[in-house]
Design a protein around this motif. Structure first.
Motif, PDB file in Angstrom:
ATOM      1  N   VAL A  12       1.113  -1.093   0.193  1.00 57.00           N
ATOM      2  CA  VAL A  12       0.137   0.265  -0.036  1.00 57.00           C
ATOM      3  C   VAL A  12       0.962   1.407  -0.144  1.00 57.00           C
ATOM      4  O   VAL A  12       1.682   1.522   0.811  1.00 57.00           O
ATOM      5  N   LEU A  13       0.582   1.820  -0.980  1.00 59.97           N
ATOM      6  CA  LEU A  13       1.808   3.021  -0.533  1.00 59.97           C
ATOM      7  C   LEU A  13       0.345   4.422  -0.669  1.00 59.97           C
ATOM      8  O   LEU A  13      -0.016   4.526  -0.530  1.00 59.97           O
ATOM      9  N   LYS A  14       1.808   5.310   0.024  1.00 59.41           N
ATOM     10  CA  LYS A  14       1.432   6.556   0.533  1.00 59.41           C
ATOM     11  C   LYS A  14       0.439   7.535  -0.609  1.00 59.41           C
ATOM     12  O   LYS A  14      -0.584   7.954  -0.283  1.00 59.41           O
ATOM     13  N   LYS A  15       1.385   7.548  -1.965  1.00 53.55           N
ATOM     14  CA  LYS A  15       0.222   8.005  -3.012  1.00 53.55           C
ATOM     15  C   LYS A  15      -0.476   7.275  -4.364  1.00 53.55           C
ATOM     16  O   LYS A  15       0.271   6.531  -4.566  1.00 53.55           O
ATOM     17  N   SER A  16      -1.512   7.777  -4.512  1.00 56.09           N
ATOM     18  CA  SER A  16      -2.382   7.135  -4.756  1.00 56.09           C
ATOM     19  C   SER A  16      -1.962   6.768  -6.519  1.00 56.09           C
ATOM     20  O   SER A  16      -1.639   8.498  -7.235  1.00 56.09           O
ATOM     21  N   HIS A  17      -2.186   5.611  -7.665  1.00 54.56           N
ATOM     22  CA  HIS A  17      -2.350   5.773  -8.677  1.00 54.56           C
ATOM     23  C   HIS A  17      -3.357   6.534  -9.138  1.00 54.56           C
ATOM     24  O   HIS A  17      -4.548   6.503  -8.657  1.00 54.56           O
ATOM     25  N   PRO A  18      -3.058   7.592 -10.741  1.00 54.80           N
ATOM     26  CA  PRO A  18      -3.904   8.427 -10.986  1.00 54.80           C
ATOM     27  C   PRO A  18      -5.451   7.489 -11.535  1.00 54.80           C
ATOM     28  O   PRO A  18      -6.815   8.580 -11.282  1.00 54.80           O
ATOM     29  N   LEU A  51      10.386   3.753  -4.439  1.00 56.66           N
ATOM     30  CA  LEU A  51       9.280   2.617  -3.757  1.00 56.66           C
ATOM     31  C   LEU A  51       9.729   2.458  -1.989  1.00 56.66           C
ATOM     32  O   LEU A  51       8.332   2.574  -2.083  1.00 56.66           O
ATOM     33  N   GLU A  52      10.569   2.572  -1.639  1.00 53.08           N
ATOM     34  CA  GLU A  52      10.739   2.362  -0.149  1.00 53.08           C
ATOM     35  C   GLU A  52      10.319   3.595   0.930  1.00 53.08           C
ATOM     36  O   GLU A  52      10.251   3.544   2.354  1.00 53.08           O
ATOM     37  N   LYS A  53      10.692   4.809   0.069  1.00 53.83           N
ATOM     38  CA  LYS A  53      10.230   6.553   0.574  1.00 53.83           C
ATOM     39  C   LYS A  53       8.362   6.066  -0.096  1.00 53.83           C
ATOM     40  O   LYS A  53       7.910   6.204   1.234  1.00 53.83           O
ATOM     41  N   ARG A  54       8.101   5.316  -0.429  1.00 55.79           N
ATOM     42  CA  ARG A  54       6.981   5.155  -0.685  1.00 55.79           C
ATOM     43  C   ARG A  54       5.877   4.343  -0.015  1.00 55.79           C
ATOM     44  O   ARG A  54       4.390   4.779   0.237  1.00 55.79           O
ATOM     45  N   VAL A  55       6.206   3.743   0.770  1.00 53.53           N
ATOM     46  CA  VAL A  55       5.159   2.150   1.341  1.00 53.53           C
ATOM     47  C   VAL A  55       4.836   2.897   2.605  1.00 53.53           C
ATOM     48  O   VAL A  55       5.563   3.619   3.238  1.00 53.53           O
ATOM     49  N   ARG A  56       4.034   2.791   2.622  1.00 54.36           N
ATOM     50  CA  ARG A  56       2.750   3.048   3.789  1.00 54.36           C
ATOM     51  C   ARG A  56       2.741   1.166   4.549  1.00 54.36           C
ATOM     52  O   ARG A  56       2.768   1.417   5.636  1.00 54.36           O
ATOM     53  N   LYS A  57       2.274   0.325   3.949  1.00 54.65           N
ATOM     54  CA  LYS A  57       2.631  -1.319   4.506  1.00 54.65           C
ATOM     55  C   LYS A  57       2.037  -1.926   3.644  1.00 54.65           C
ATOM     56  O   LYS A  57       2.206  -2.104   2.178  1.00 54.65           O
ATOM     57  N   VAL A  58       3.184  -3.148   4.273  1.00 49.46           N
ATOM     58  CA  VAL A  58       3.113  -4.278   2.894  1.00 49.46           C
ATOM     59  C   VAL A  58       2.496  -5.621   3.653  1.00 49.46           C
ATOM     60  O   VAL A  58       2.307  -5.461   4.999  1.00 49.46           O
TER      61      VAL A  58
END
Length: 68
Positions: A12-18, A51-58
């Protein structure tokens, strides 16, 4: 130390896809990652640092080889 990310894991990333989705399945690992948006199916390449900066949860992939 780098995150333990494997092929098949969902992140789950901090920023969402368009398209509005923020969950991505990892398709390839290494210095560059190929991730696939769960919502729309679009695949994109991203380098490990970003990617590692943007990951919120694995969310770990469900392994089918568990013993009952």
């Amino acid at each position: 130390m780098p995150l333990k990310l494997n092929v098949g894991d969902v992140v789950v990333l901090k920023k969402s896809h368009p398209c509005g989705g923020n969950e991505f399945e990892i398709k390839r690992v290494g210095m560059d990652f190929r991730i696939k948006c769960i919502k729309c199916g679009k695949e994109l390449w991203i380098d490990r640092v970003n990617l590692e900066k943007r990951v919120r949860k694995v969310l770990q992939a469900e392994s089918g080889d568990e013993k009952a």
